[in-house]
Enzyme design. Sequence first.
Site, PDB file in Angstrom:
ATOM      1  N   SER A  14       0.837  -1.201   0.000  1.00 48.87           N
ATOM      2  CA  SER A  14       0.000   0.000   0.000  1.00 48.87           C
ATOM      3  C   SER A  14       0.872   1.251   0.000  1.00 48.87           C
ATOM      4  O   SER A  14       1.953   1.268  -0.580  1.00 48.87           O
ATOM      5  CB  SER A  14      -0.960  -0.051   1.191  1.00 48.87           C
ATOM      6  OG  SER A  14      -0.241  -0.214   2.411  1.00 48.87           O
ATOM      7  N   ASP A 187       4.015  12.232   8.713  1.00 49.05           N
ATOM      8  CA  ASP A 187       2.649  12.662   9.012  1.00 49.05           C
ATOM      9  C   ASP A 187       2.010  11.857  10.140  1.00 49.05           C
ATOM     10  O   ASP A 187       0.810  11.909  10.339  1.00 49.05           O
ATOM     11  CB  ASP A 187       1.778  12.553   7.759  1.00 49.05           C
ATOM     12  CG  ASP A 187       1.806  11.139   7.163  1.00 49.05           C
ATOM     13  OD1 ASP A 187       2.419  10.237   7.783  1.00 49.05           O
ATOM     14  OD2 ASP A 187       1.225  10.938   6.084  1.00 49.05           O
ATOM     15  N   HIS A 190       3.310   7.678   7.577  1.00 51.23           N
ATOM     16  CA  HIS A 190       4.269   7.313   6.532  1.00 51.23           C
ATOM     17  C   HIS A 190       5.687   7.663   6.973  1.00 51.23           C
ATOM     18  O   HIS A 190       5.903   8.634   7.675  1.00 51.23           O
ATOM     19  CB  HIS A 190       3.907   8.013   5.223  1.00 51.23           C
ATOM     20  CG  HIS A 190       2.548   7.646   4.728  1.00 51.23           C
ATOM     21  ND1 HIS A 190       1.468   8.499   4.837  1.00 51.23           N
ATOM     22  CD2 HIS A 190       2.092   6.503   4.169  1.00 51.23           C
ATOM     23  CE1 HIS A 190       0.395   7.902   4.342  1.00 51.23           C
ATOM     24  NE2 HIS A 190       0.741   6.683   3.939  1.00 51.23           N
TER      25      HIS A 190
END
Length: 256
Positions: A14, A187, A190
Site C-alpha cells: 500500500s 505525518d 508514513h
Amino acid sequence: MTAPSRPLIVLFGSSIVQFSFSNGGWGAILADIYARKADIILRGYVGWNTRRAVQVLDEIFPKDSSVQPSLIIVYFGGNDSIGPYPSGLGPHVPLPEYKENMRRIATHVKNLSEKTRAIFLSCPPLNEERLRKSTSSALSEIVRTNETCRLYSEACIEVCAEMNLKVIDLWTAIQQRDDWDEACFTDGLHFSSEGSQIVVEQILKVIKEADWSPSLYWKSMPTEFAEDSPYDLVAADGISTLNPSDWTFHREIQWD
C-alpha cells in the site's frame, strides 16, 4: 528491456510502498544499494487493503511470465486495521479475513518459481495525535490506533511463522528508537528518512542472514559491467586506472 537482465526485486503493498521513493524513502535507498546489481520495481498502491491485493495477484505477478522476481517484499495491514464504518465502505478488513488474505498472497508469490523469495513487513506503529492533525478534512474520521496496528502486526507475523516465511516485525523495530513517534514519520503514519533507514537496516539484515542460493545480499551479487577498462578514471600515478564500479563513498550511510 535489453540484456543482460538483472535480478528483479519487487516492492508490493500500500502507501508505505508507493511512497517509498519519496523523502529519502526505503525503496529509494534499496535502489541505490542495489545499483548495477538488481532492479527495484515499485508496485505500491495508496489506500489498498488485502482484499484489493488478492484481486490483482495474477495481473501483478502472472505465473506464466518468462521472468519471475528474485525477491518480493510485501506490506499490507495498515489500511486493513482501520476501524469499520457503519456503511460498510472503507478499507477495513476483519482480522481473520486479513490473515487468510495474507496466506493467499504468500502462497501466490511462493509459487511463482523455485527461486522467488519473499519478505513480509508487519504493520508498524503510528503517532496517533500527529496523524489526526495531518488527516485531510475531505476524509471522514479515520479510526486508526496503535492497538489495532499491534494486532495486525502480530497477525502478519503469525501467518509468516505458519508458512515458514521471512518477516520483519516493524511494530517492534521502529519503537527501538526512543523518539520514534516524532522522528520516524512525515505525518504520523508514513515513514520519514529516519524511519526508512530502520526499514532498510532490517531488510538487509534478513537478506544477509538468509540461506538463499543464489544469495541476494548486495555485497555477494555481481556488479554489472564491472570489468576494468582503459576508459576508467586515471589514477594519481598517471599511468594506471581506477575501477569505480563498486564505489560507495557517495552514501551518507555505509550499509552492511
